[in-house]
Write a protein that holds these residues in place. Structure first.
Motif, PDB file in Angstrom:
ATOM      1  N   MET A 213       0.840  -1.183   0.000  1.00 45.42           N
ATOM      2  CA  MET A 213       0.000   0.000   0.000  1.00 45.42           C
ATOM      3  C   MET A 213       0.883   1.245   0.000  1.00 45.42           C
ATOM      4  SD  MET A 213      -3.079   0.684   2.610  1.00 45.42           S
ATOM      5  CE  MET A 213      -3.585   2.303   2.986  1.00 45.42           C
ATOM      6  N   LYS A 214       0.590   2.168  -0.887  1.00 50.03           N
ATOM      7  CA  LYS A 214       1.389   3.378  -1.028  1.00 50.03           C
ATOM      8  C   LYS A 214       1.038   4.391   0.070  1.00 50.03           C
ATOM      9  CE  LYS A 214       2.628   6.866  -4.387  1.00 50.03           C
ATOM     10  NZ  LYS A 214       2.365   7.421  -5.699  1.00 50.03           N
ATOM     11  N   ASN A 215       2.070   4.933   0.719  1.00 47.22           N
ATOM     12  CA  ASN A 215       1.877   5.934   1.769  1.00 47.22           C
ATOM     13  C   ASN A 215       1.786   7.300   1.111  1.00 47.22           C
ATOM     14  OD1 ASN A 215       1.998   7.755   3.849  1.00 47.22           O
ATOM     15  ND2 ASN A 215       3.653   6.736   4.915  1.00 47.22           N
ATOM     16  N   THR A 216       0.638   7.939   1.232  1.00 48.59           N
ATOM     17  CA  THR A 216       0.425   9.244   0.591  1.00 48.59           C
ATOM     18  C   THR A 216       0.705  10.408   1.532  1.00 48.59           C
ATOM     19  OG1 THR A 216      -1.898   9.221   1.199  1.00 48.59           O
ATOM     20  CG2 THR A 216      -1.324   8.305  -0.965  1.00 48.59           C
ATOM     21  N   GLY A 217       1.121  10.105   2.733  1.00 54.60           N
ATOM     22  CA  GLY A 217       1.402  11.172   3.685  1.00 54.60           C
ATOM     23  C   GLY A 217       0.201  11.561   4.523  1.00 54.60           C
ATOM     24  N   ILE A 218      -0.946  10.948   4.273  1.00 53.85           N
ATOM     25  CA  ILE A 218      -2.149  11.282   5.027  1.00 53.85           C
ATOM     26  C   ILE A 218      -1.954  10.996   6.510  1.00 53.85           C
ATOM     27  CG2 ILE A 218      -4.584  10.666   5.401  1.00 53.85           C
ATOM     28  CD1 ILE A 218      -4.143  12.423   2.944  1.00 53.85           C
ATOM     29  N   ASP A 219      -1.314   9.870   6.835  1.00 50.98           N
ATOM     30  CA  ASP A 219      -1.091   9.557   8.249  1.00 50.98           C
ATOM     31  C   ASP A 219      -0.192  10.607   8.898  1.00 50.98           C
ATOM     32  OD1 ASP A 219       1.010   8.643   6.660  1.00 50.98           O
ATOM     33  OD2 ASP A 219       1.491   6.968   7.977  1.00 50.98           O
ATOM     34  N   GLN A 220       0.822  11.056   8.183  1.00 50.72           N
ATOM     35  CA  GLN A 220       1.696  12.106   8.718  1.00 50.72           C
ATOM     36  C   GLN A 220       0.935  13.417   8.873  1.00 50.72           C
ATOM     37  OE1 GLN A 220       4.913  11.957   5.846  1.00 50.72           O
ATOM     38  NE2 GLN A 220       6.242  11.021   7.395  1.00 50.72           N
ATOM     39  N   LEU A 221       0.041  13.711   7.942  1.00 53.51           N
ATOM     40  CA  LEU A 221      -0.752  14.927   8.011  1.00 53.51           C
ATOM     41  C   LEU A 221      -1.582  14.950   9.291  1.00 53.51           C
ATOM     42  CD1 LEU A 221      -1.716  17.565   6.692  1.00 53.51           C
ATOM     43  CD2 LEU A 221      -3.479  16.215   5.532  1.00 53.51           C
ATOM     44  N   GLY A 222      -2.193  13.822   9.613  1.00 59.12           N
ATOM     45  CA  GLY A 222      -2.992  13.738  10.840  1.00 59.12           C
ATOM     46  C   GLY A 222      -2.166  14.027  12.077  1.00 59.12           C
ATOM     47  N   PHE A 223      -0.967  13.428  12.134  1.00 59.55           N
ATOM     48  CA  PHE A 223      -0.091  13.672  13.281  1.00 59.55           C
ATOM     49  C   PHE A 223       0.349  15.132  13.332  1.00 59.55           C
ATOM     50  CE2 PHE A 223       0.720   9.006  13.085  1.00 59.55           C
ATOM     51  CZ  PHE A 223       0.285   8.710  14.373  1.00 59.55           C
ATOM     52  N   LEU A 224       0.655  15.702  12.183  1.00 59.89           N
ATOM     53  CA  LEU A 224       1.087  17.108  12.147  1.00 59.89           C
ATOM     54  C   LEU A 224      -0.028  18.044  12.610  1.00 59.89           C
ATOM     55  CD1 LEU A 224       3.157  17.247   8.849  1.00 59.89           C
ATOM     56  CD2 LEU A 224       4.007  17.652  11.171  1.00 59.89           C
ATOM     57  N   ILE A 225      -1.241  17.811  12.137  1.00 61.18           N
ATOM     58  CA  ILE A 225      -2.363  18.654  12.550  1.00 61.18           C
ATOM     59  C   ILE A 225      -2.566  18.553  14.057  1.00 61.18           C
ATOM     60  CG2 ILE A 225      -4.880  18.933  12.417  1.00 61.18           C
ATOM     61  CD1 ILE A 225      -4.625  18.212   9.407  1.00 61.18           C
ATOM     62  N   HIS A 226      -2.509  17.348  14.575  1.00 60.30           N
ATOM     63  CA  HIS A 226      -2.650  17.146  16.021  1.00 60.30           C
ATOM     64  C   HIS A 226      -1.524  17.859  16.775  1.00 60.30           C
ATOM     65  CE1 HIS A 226      -3.514  15.238  19.838  1.00 60.30           C
ATOM     66  NE2 HIS A 226      -2.233  14.938  19.926  1.00 60.30           N
ATOM     67  N   ASP A 227      -0.284  17.682  16.320  1.00 62.23           N
ATOM     68  CA  ASP A 227       0.858  18.293  17.003  1.00 62.23           C
ATOM     69  C   ASP A 227       0.798  19.814  16.965  1.00 62.23           C
ATOM     70  OD1 ASP A 227       1.876  15.844  17.722  1.00 62.23           O
ATOM     71  OD2 ASP A 227       3.446  15.812  16.181  1.00 62.23           O
ATOM     72  N   VAL A 228       0.400  20.377  15.827  1.00 61.09           N
ATOM     73  CA  VAL A 228       0.296  21.837  15.730  1.00 61.09           C
ATOM     74  C   VAL A 228      -0.739  22.345  16.718  1.00 61.09           C
ATOM     75  CG1 VAL A 228      -0.470  23.736  14.245  1.00 61.09           C
ATOM     76  CG2 VAL A 228       1.164  22.068  13.367  1.00 61.09           C
ATOM     77  N   GLY A 229      -1.898  21.696  16.774  1.00 64.50           N
ATOM     78  CA  GLY A 229      -2.938  22.105  17.727  1.00 64.50           C
ATOM     79  C   GLY A 229      -2.452  22.025  19.164  1.00 64.50           C
ATOM     80  N   ARG A 230      -1.791  20.934  19.496  1.00 64.74           N
ATOM     81  CA  ARG A 230      -1.281  20.735  20.862  1.00 64.74           C
ATOM     82  C   ARG A 230      -0.240  21.802  21.200  1.00 64.74           C
ATOM     83  NH1 ARG A 230       3.210  18.529  22.475  1.00 64.74           N
ATOM     84  NH2 ARG A 230       3.643  17.585  20.467  1.00 64.74           N
ATOM     85  N   LEU A 231       0.689  22.054  20.296  1.00 61.94           N
ATOM     86  CA  LEU A 231       1.740  23.036  20.552  1.00 61.94           C
ATOM     87  C   LEU A 231       1.188  24.460  20.616  1.00 61.94           C
ATOM     88  CD1 LEU A 231       4.536  21.449  18.374  1.00 61.94           C
ATOM     89  CD2 LEU A 231       4.552  21.694  20.863  1.00 61.94           C
ATOM     90  N   LEU A 232       0.200  24.767  19.780  1.00 56.19           N
ATOM     91  CA  LEU A 232      -0.431  26.084  19.857  1.00 56.19           C
ATOM     92  C   LEU A 232      -1.093  26.269  21.216  1.00 56.19           C
ATOM     93  CD1 LEU A 232      -2.046  26.426  16.313  1.00 56.19           C
ATOM     94  CD2 LEU A 232      -0.245  27.885  17.260  1.00 56.19           C
ATOM     95  N   ARG A 233      -1.859  25.260  21.664  1.00 55.77           N
ATOM     96  CA  ARG A 233      -2.510  25.346  22.983  1.00 55.77           C
ATOM     97  C   ARG A 233      -1.482  25.488  24.093  1.00 55.77           C
ATOM     98  NH1 ARG A 233      -5.654  21.638  20.548  1.00 55.77           N
ATOM     99  NH2 ARG A 233      -4.563  19.862  21.454  1.00 55.77           N
ATOM    100  N   LYS A 234      -0.407  24.703  24.024  1.00 54.33           N
ATOM    101  CA  LYS A 234       0.637  24.737  25.061  1.00 54.33           C
ATOM    102  C   LYS A 234       1.279  26.124  25.139  1.00 54.33           C
ATOM    103  CE  LYS A 234       4.944  22.410  26.301  1.00 54.33           C
ATOM    104  NZ  LYS A 234       5.918  21.394  25.895  1.00 54.33           N
ATOM    105  N   ASN A 235       1.618  26.696  23.986  1.00 51.57           N
ATOM    106  CA  ASN A 235       2.233  28.027  23.969  1.00 51.57           C
ATOM    107  C   ASN A 235       1.251  29.096  24.430  1.00 51.57           C
ATOM    108  OD1 ASN A 235       5.134  28.295  22.674  1.00 51.57           O
ATOM    109  ND2 ASN A 235       4.126  26.524  21.760  1.00 51.57           N
ATOM    110  N   PHE A 236       0.006  28.973  24.017  1.00 57.72           N
ATOM    111  CA  PHE A 236      -0.991  29.945  24.439  1.00 57.72           C
ATOM    112  C   PHE A 236      -1.217  29.863  25.944  1.00 57.72           C
ATOM    113  CE2 PHE A 236      -5.274  31.401  25.344  1.00 57.72           C
ATOM    114  CZ  PHE A 236      -5.203  32.685  24.830  1.00 57.72           C
ATOM    115  N   GLU A 237      -1.319  28.638  26.479  1.00 54.33           N
ATOM    116  CA  GLU A 237      -1.520  28.465  27.922  1.00 54.33           C
ATOM    117  C   GLU A 237      -0.372  29.078  28.712  1.00 54.33           C
ATOM    118  OE1 GLU A 237      -2.303  24.365  28.877  1.00 54.33           O
ATOM    119  OE2 GLU A 237      -3.984  24.302  27.481  1.00 54.33           O
ATOM    120  N   LYS A 238       0.841  28.870  28.228  1.00 51.73           N
ATOM    121  CA  LYS A 238       2.015  29.410  28.921  1.00 51.73           C
ATOM    122  C   LYS A 238       1.924  30.936  28.990  1.00 51.73           C
ATOM    123  CE  LYS A 238       5.870  29.037  26.754  1.00 51.73           C
ATOM    124  NZ  LYS A 238       7.073  28.546  26.101  1.00 51.73           N
TER     125      LYS A 238
END
Length: 158
Positions: free
Chosen positions: A1-26
């Protein structure tokens, strides 16, 4: 099965949201409110006097948790409850002058966090990112009324 990067996209979107919240909370803690209180305050101002049930839905937390959060914020002078115009069983949550003044601070802090996150991202890339995110929101919220394309555009302009 060819990896189209969709799985990486999901992780990146999650990580960006988490890091934005963390920086904003700080940065937001410096102003004396918890992240949950900041989130509620922003929703109260943006939604223009929402009901407690609507806030629970928007914040994706139980109504009793929203009620307790509103209790604490009401005691601190951040919001007040008002009876619904047509249904006495329902309360609307209204921002006070104190929270309206703090809202501009919240927007400034959020702007700083977003600018930091977007350092090195050109204007064309930013527009493409915004367009892609709006499309994703539209695709995923077809059965929801919480965020639509027009709401996203309106929020981006404010």
């Amino acid at each position: 099965m060819k990896n189209t990067g969709i799985d990486q996209l999901g992780f990146l979107i999650h990580d960006v949201g988490r890091l934005l919240r963390k920086n904003f909370e700080k940065r937001g803690h410096e102003h004396g409110l918890s992240s949950a209180q900041w989130r509620l305050l922003v929703r109260v101002v943006r939604e223009q006097n929402p009901t407690q049930a609507r806030l629970a839905e928007l914040m994706e937390i139980e109504p009793i948790s929203v009620s307790r959060l509103i209790d604490r914020m009401e005691q601190g002078g951040w919001v007040r409850r008002c009876a619904h115009e047509t249904d006495r069983r329902v309360n609307r949550v209204v921002p006070t002058d104190k929270s309206l003044a703090a809202y501009s601070t919240i927007k400034a802090v959020a702007g700083e966090v977003f600018e930091e996150a977007l350092t090195g991202v050109g204007e064309e890339q930013r527009q493409a990112l915004m367009s892609a995110l709006v499309t994703m929101v539209d695709n995923l919220s077809s059965d929801e009324t919480t965020t639509t394309h027009s709401n996203v555009e309106k929020q981006a302009a404010s």
